[in-house]
Design an enzyme around this catalytic site. Structure first.
Site, PDB file in Angstrom:
ATOM      1  N   SER A 117       0.592  -1.323  -0.009  1.00 26.70           N
ATOM      2  CA  SER A 117      -0.094   0.078   0.081  1.00 26.70           C
ATOM      3  C   SER A 117       0.780   1.141  -0.165  1.00 26.70           C
ATOM      4  O   SER A 117       1.897   1.181   0.655  1.00 26.70           O
ATOM      5  CB  SER A 117      -1.030   0.120   1.244  1.00 26.70           C
ATOM      6  OG  SER A 117      -1.721   1.327   1.346  1.00 26.70           O
ATOM      7  N   TYR A 140      -2.671   5.716  -4.852  1.00 29.24           N
ATOM      8  CA  TYR A 140      -3.725   6.566  -4.819  1.00 29.24           C
ATOM      9  C   TYR A 140      -3.638   7.629  -5.819  1.00 29.24           C
ATOM     10  O   TYR A 140      -2.440   8.218  -5.958  1.00 29.24           O
ATOM     11  CB  TYR A 140      -4.207   7.050  -3.583  1.00 29.24           C
ATOM     12  CG  TYR A 140      -4.915   5.879  -2.629  1.00 29.24           C
ATOM     13  CD1 TYR A 140      -5.959   5.527  -2.703  1.00 29.24           C
ATOM     14  CD2 TYR A 140      -3.918   5.660  -1.491  1.00 29.24           C
ATOM     15  CE1 TYR A 140      -6.485   4.723  -1.846  1.00 29.24           C
ATOM     16  CE2 TYR A 140      -4.390   4.666  -0.669  1.00 29.24           C
ATOM     17  CZ  TYR A 140      -5.683   4.113  -0.756  1.00 29.24           C
ATOM     18  OH  TYR A 140      -6.333   3.180  -0.030  1.00 29.24           O
ATOM     19  N   THR A 166      -6.040   2.194  -6.878  1.00 29.35           N
ATOM     20  CA  THR A 166      -7.291   1.919  -6.120  1.00 29.35           C
ATOM     21  C   THR A 166      -8.170   3.156  -6.809  1.00 29.35           C
ATOM     22  O   THR A 166      -8.091   4.247  -6.453  1.00 29.35           O
ATOM     23  CB  THR A 166      -6.962   2.170  -4.852  1.00 29.35           C
ATOM     24  OG1 THR A 166      -6.296   1.000  -4.191  1.00 29.35           O
ATOM     25  CG2 THR A 166      -8.541   2.147  -3.890  1.00 29.35           C
ATOM     26  N   LYS A 263      -8.166  -1.492  -9.264  1.00 28.15           N
ATOM     27  CA  LYS A 263      -8.667  -2.176  -8.220  1.00 28.15           C
ATOM     28  C   LYS A 263      -9.880  -1.150  -7.751  1.00 28.15           C
ATOM     29  O   LYS A 263      -9.894  -0.027  -7.350  1.00 28.15           O
ATOM     30  CB  LYS A 263      -7.637  -2.166  -7.013  1.00 28.15           C
ATOM     31  CG  LYS A 263      -8.107  -2.755  -5.703  1.00 28.15           C
ATOM     32  CD  LYS A 263      -7.155  -3.037  -4.744  1.00 28.15           C
ATOM     33  CE  LYS A 263      -7.975  -3.543  -3.360  1.00 28.15           C
ATOM     34  NZ  LYS A 263      -8.652  -2.713  -2.721  1.00 28.15           N
ATOM     35  N   HIS A 287     -13.795  -2.582  -1.506  1.00 32.69           N
ATOM     36  CA  HIS A 287     -12.848  -2.088  -0.626  1.00 32.69           C
ATOM     37  C   HIS A 287     -13.131  -2.990   0.698  1.00 32.69           C
ATOM     38  O   HIS A 287     -12.731  -2.216   2.019  1.00 32.69           O
ATOM     39  CB  HIS A 287     -12.838  -0.734  -0.311  1.00 32.69           C
ATOM     40  CG  HIS A 287     -11.745   0.113  -0.040  1.00 32.69           C
ATOM     41  ND1 HIS A 287     -10.769   0.531  -1.070  1.00 32.69           N
ATOM     42  CD2 HIS A 287     -11.123   0.189   1.110  1.00 32.69           C
ATOM     43  CE1 HIS A 287      -9.789   0.960  -0.403  1.00 32.69           C
ATOM     44  NE2 HIS A 287      -9.818   0.774   0.809  1.00 32.69           N
TER      45      HIS A 287
END
Length: 395
Positions: A117, A140, A166, A263, A287
């Site tokens: 992440s 992100y 994402t 995603k 999520h």
């Protein structure tokens, strides 16, 4: 006699992911456990992610040779030991020291990919440096596009094979339990502080000597004085960009030479558009129930999405997977692989790297037995015909 569940703290005695969840709850402070466990609003999506599996029942075959069962598969052009990946989860250093590294080593040893992440507490370069690990990087799209561009270049220099964008967090979900547990950002309420005092093992592991870990990959995004956990929590949410759209993905395609995974998509038409644009893979995801309340599960749309995209891009799914039977059902409906979130986090919280490895071993054992019990020896032979959707059947 009441059927007793294991109530101890030894992760080795966990027989399934639910056992690991209870052990994790015993070890973690309440506000940390809720951060992992909780969903948005009244948590309908969180519950639906589990109950959706109940509508699919197996139609087993018995007179087949299943003496040898093979769980290996090909994902993104490489062969792995299982159709699993450890998905991107943030702030894992709050569960145990160097949580991201421990998860990555568990993935490497199990022969599956690991996705880091962007809000991890470990530098992305330290993950890529793990010998034998297949590592992908999640990002992100923040409002600060210069920072996004610098992250992409950093990932290319480090040697990541794929970037995961994402798409379902452009607006931060309403996670009420996170709010209830704090007086202000990253300042636990008095009841939570009192509960924290009952967790000396966690405090020694996580807080000593430097306090809560920081977000190691966001220094260029966070202003000086805001790089601790409290400061970052005030900056990251407002930096999420609700204007994210397909033009941004085209912009990323020009910058990034490697593979791209999207995603957070659930709509078949969006998956089809991704395939049309040459996106390498899509992760069907809500999520983990942490964003939109009353959302569909990936299992609700998987078969339809597969029919739309065919073999033009790979399909992964996440959200709610706790059993080997869950995973086999998704593969039968057309998924190429399953990304794990809470399942391996509970193992990590219960026993560190060894606990995460135990979670993966439990799921592997369940997948192997399920595959044989329904009459298959290879994942590639699975087909939707081995399932019956009872909800549609009853209608």
């Amino acid at each position: 006699m009441k059927r007793p569940l294991y109530k101890g703290s030894n992760y080795k005695k966990a027989l399934n992911i639910e056992d690991l969840e209870r052990i994790a709850k015993k070890r973690l402070p309440n506000f940390v456990f809720e951060y992992v466990y909780g969903g948005s609003d009244d948590e309908h999506t969180l519950r639906h992610n589990r109950t959706v599996f109940d509508q699919y029942l197996f139609k087993p075959k018995t007179m087949t040779n299943v003496g040898l069962r093979d769980l290996s598969t090909t994902l993104m052009g490489s062969t792995f030991q299982m159709p699993l990946a450890i998905g991107p989860t943030g702030f894992n250093g709050m569960l145990t020291r160097d949580g991201d590294l421990k998860l990555a080593y568990a993935a490497r040893d199990a022969g599956i990919p690991f996705i880091l992440s962007s809000v991890s507490t470990t530098r992305l370069e330290d993950i890529v440096a793990i010998e034998g690990l297949t590592a992908w990087m999640q990002i992100y799209f923040y409002r600060d596009r210069d920072f996004v561009k610098s992250m992409i270049r950093r990932c290319a220099k480090a040697g990541f094979e794929a970037i995961v964008v994402t798409t379902d967090s452009a607006i931060y979900g309403n996670r009420e339990w996170d709010v209830r547990n704090f007086r202000r950002p990253m300042k636990p309420s008095i009841p939570n502080l009192l509960h924290l005092l009952s967790k000396p093992g966690w405090m020694r592991d996580v807080l000593l000597p430097d306090g809560l870990p920081t977000f190691k990959n966001l220094d260029d995004l966070l202003p000086p004085g805001k790089r601790n956990a409290q400061g970052a929590s005030q900056i990251i949410g407002p930096q999420l960009d609700p204007s994210l759209n397909w033009e941004d993905i085209a912009w990323l395609r020009e910058l990034w030479p490697g593979k791209i995974i999207l995603k957070g998509i659930l709509a078949p038409e969006e998956a089809q558009q991704a395939a049309d644009l040459g996106i390498d893979a899509v992760v069907l995801s809500n999520h983990g129930g942490r964003q939109l309340n009353h959302s569909l599960s990936p299992m609700d749309t998987l078969a339809e999405v597969k029919a739309c995209v065919g073999e033009r891009c790979e399909l992964f799914v996440d959200s709610g997977f706790r059993r080997g039977t869950d995973i086999i059902k998704a593969l039968a409906l057309g998924a190429d692989g399953v990304w794990l979130g809470r399942a391996t986090l509970y193992g990590l919280a219960a026993g560190g790297q060894a606990g995460a490895a135990h979670a993966l071993a439990l799921l592997r054992k369940e997948m192997e037995s399920t595959l044989g019990l329904i009459g298959y020896s290879r994942l590639s032979d699975l087909e939707a015909g081995c399932l019956r959707n009872m909800q549609r059947y009853e209608r």
